[in-house]
Design an enzyme around this catalytic site. Sequence first.
Site, PDB file in Angstrom:
ATOM      1  N   HIS A 472       0.874  -1.246  -0.054  1.00  0.00           N
ATOM      2  CA  HIS A 472       0.044  -0.044   0.116  1.00  0.00           C
ATOM      3  C   HIS A 472       0.759   1.279   0.198  1.00  0.00           C
ATOM      4  O   HIS A 472       0.219   2.276  -0.430  1.00  0.00           O
ATOM      5  CB  HIS A 472      -0.927   0.099   1.250  1.00  0.00           C
ATOM      6  CG  HIS A 472      -2.255   0.835   0.848  1.00  0.00           C
ATOM      7  ND1 HIS A 472      -2.276   1.943   0.304  1.00  0.00           N
ATOM      8  CD2 HIS A 472      -3.428   0.487   1.539  1.00  0.00           C
ATOM      9  CE1 HIS A 472      -3.406   2.242  -0.003  1.00  0.00           C
ATOM     10  NE2 HIS A 472      -4.109   1.475   1.185  1.00  0.00           N
ATOM     11  N   TYR A 588     -14.437   5.582   8.858  1.00  0.00           N
ATOM     12  CA  TYR A 588     -13.543   6.008   8.070  1.00  0.00           C
ATOM     13  C   TYR A 588     -13.878   5.595   6.772  1.00  0.00           C
ATOM     14  O   TYR A 588     -14.250   4.330   6.389  1.00  0.00           O
ATOM     15  CB  TYR A 588     -12.173   5.424   8.488  1.00  0.00           C
ATOM     16  CG  TYR A 588     -10.948   5.802   7.388  1.00  0.00           C
ATOM     17  CD1 TYR A 588     -10.057   6.657   7.827  1.00  0.00           C
ATOM     18  CD2 TYR A 588     -10.806   5.479   5.989  1.00  0.00           C
ATOM     19  CE1 TYR A 588      -9.082   7.077   6.808  1.00  0.00           C
ATOM     20  CE2 TYR A 588      -9.875   5.374   5.086  1.00  0.00           C
ATOM     21  CZ  TYR A 588      -9.110   6.556   5.583  1.00  0.00           C
ATOM     22  OH  TYR A 588      -7.781   6.830   4.823  1.00  0.00           O
ATOM     23  N   THR A 601      -5.367  10.438  -0.888  1.00  0.00           N
ATOM     24  CA  THR A 601      -6.621  10.150  -0.281  1.00  0.00           C
ATOM     25  C   THR A 601      -7.002  11.212   0.717  1.00  0.00           C
ATOM     26  O   THR A 601      -5.909  11.676   1.178  1.00  0.00           O
ATOM     27  CB  THR A 601      -6.607   8.670   0.199  1.00  0.00           C
ATOM     28  OG1 THR A 601      -5.774   8.530   1.485  1.00  0.00           O
ATOM     29  CG2 THR A 601      -6.595   7.718  -0.664  1.00  0.00           C
TER      30      THR A 601
END
Length: 767
Positions: A472, A588, A601
Amino acid sequence: MAEAHQAVAFSFTITHEGVNIDFDREVLHLVWQSGVRSFKKRIARIRNNFHNGVYPGSLRSFFVIYAIVTSLYFAGIDLSCGLINSFELWIPGEQLAPTVACILTCGLYSVLIWLGVILLQRYTLKLLLMYKGWMFELRGGTGMSTKSKAWLLFVKLIEGQKPMLYSFQYSLPCLPLPSLKDTMQRYLVSVRPLCDDEQYARKEKLAKEFQMTIGPKLQKYLWLKSWWSTNYVTDWWEEYVYLRGRSSLMINSNFYGIDAILVHPTRNQAARAANLIYAALLFQKEISSQTLEPIMVQKTVPLCSWQYERLFNTTRIPGLETDKIVHLNDSEHVCIYHKGRYFKLPVYYKARFLRPVELQRQLEKIIQDNSPLQPGEEKLGALTAADRITWATTREKYFSKGLNKTSLDIIEKAAFVLILEDEEFQFDPKDPSKLDSFGQLLLHGKGYDRWYDKSFNLVVSRNGRVGFNGEHSWADAPILAHLWEFCLAKDFFSLGYTKEGNTVGELTHELPRPSRLKWDISSHCIEIIESCALSAYTLLEDVDLRLYMHDAYGKGIIKKCKVSPDAYIQMALQLAYYRDARKFSLTYEASMTRLFREGRTETVRSVSMESCAWVKAMENPDCSKEEKCSLLRKACVRHQRGYQDTMCGKGIDRHLFCLYVVSKYLEVDSPFLKEVLSEPWKLSTSQTPHGQTSLFDLNKYPNHISAGGGFGPVADDGYGVSYIIAGENIIFFHISSKRSSPETNSQQFAQQIEKAMTDMKHLFDFQ
């Protein structure tokens, strides 16, 4: 000894009979081709950089300007202010001097005018792209206003023709820094439904104290950074959130994506893997040549393409305090893992990619290889599943030199890693546990049969089902989702298979066998590997993953409710969570900020006063259906507005995070920031992106949609939920939690989602 002699491409010896030169023509030819290929890529990179550097201008516009300037000169309009006469004095030859001076002067003026026009176009486009009113109108379902239509037309006129992947990078606006006052207000609004009056009063007091004391000073430093850097969030987010994380990547960071489960083109493992490798290499080629079209909203507004750069040839390298991301410009091989053994598979032959039929033959050689495992080799990947400090110290001690370093370099410098899984991935609508197992194996495998540090691992099961595991830190899910859609589309609609399930084409020549990686792993290192494998197994056994396929209705019905599908599903998750936990918790939802340069993001805080009011109304039998519908629409509108705000740079959490980083650099404590950043996210959600490639015609091929992907639980006592709206009639939910928590149960939460979706449908009387 025979293998050693074959490995020598060139030898030079001097004997009593003279000088003896021996060389392998084939190997030297391959070396020559490799150099030529690198030279061509370097030239292409220079050409692309020039194209992107002058975009939205073009070389054609320069010649137009040059022709105009020259024509004006011969028409008697001298723009040079006597410069041509000055050039004539320095140029020898009375006859040629005026002509040469004219060419040079007109060329110089044309270049200056051309550069000025380019800068004017670029900054005009940047100013235009700062306008975000169009997004609120489109997402509001009201259609574009006259103002936005005019804006859209003007953007199209300014944009150049045939943009390349990175053409818009210089024209994208920078992420704006919100004012401290606005962020404080948005934060207090977001936590109000989660607090009683006393708790809210305390948070409000902390926020005001922060805003009146240390906050403005931190904001000034952040303001300087926002002007100095292209994105004031991204570099710190990558370093402090990802690279400085010391826990295992396997569950806490990496994510996965799943095959199109409604179709199964072949059960031949080697054939399916060959097509996917070839498709991935084509995608890599489009990135390196920048022929991949940038993603455009409404075919006009570009999204930042920066994250594509590190998709291939990228590895996360562990460190004691912080990791680093290492990216190579090119790689000529793929690393293959099969039954505990690692192989190097070259993907080029005579300056071209190996064709799928050739790749299949090479993979079959690997599958048929029965050579024994080397000590410590089978579970070597468990080191990448361990905590980062353990992996960093082990790597430095046992893999920094000699044979182990050579083999490790082959893995880390590979374009990507392909896993030939020795288990089968199954899908059966009547047995959901098979799809659950499918997702679990993609997320973590056995804890040692993935190289979790690589940018991504392609995983091909024994029966030809496929998926990927992604790291990620280097990029977000939309980039890998784009690659995945491209690969599946090429696999289904372009490359295809024979009736026997093999790749299309005929094998015309035999290639050398893929090389097996060699290791020299000491007994102490093997003990560390076994310990890491045991720790990884403990972690993965605690993961409770449920893949729920909601096929009662999908986007088609939701649209009839006249609300945003994403907001609708988020409200369903809020209702399901409240019924499961009997309370509201901080939620979230990931939102992109790629409308800005180097954007990644932002967090959408899904819980609002409107959503809580609707959820409570759903649990109130005295509340009428009309009132519940009205409250649902209000909650969806509120959520949609929050999503739009975050996409426009008006988020909360990234701003507060950066203020916290500044406070640490200044060595000042802020009780407010400390409390905000320590608040747990009990429900973490994300929508899996899809539809980024036009190769998928969902109306024509409704079954060829991926089941999306998911990630591990973010909190020990919370849920991680990823979902994908698959066409008009199906929604996949990927629900993760920890078995060790008495407060969570993924199966139970899936049932709550199913019930919430059913109840919401009944509100609108759809049968």
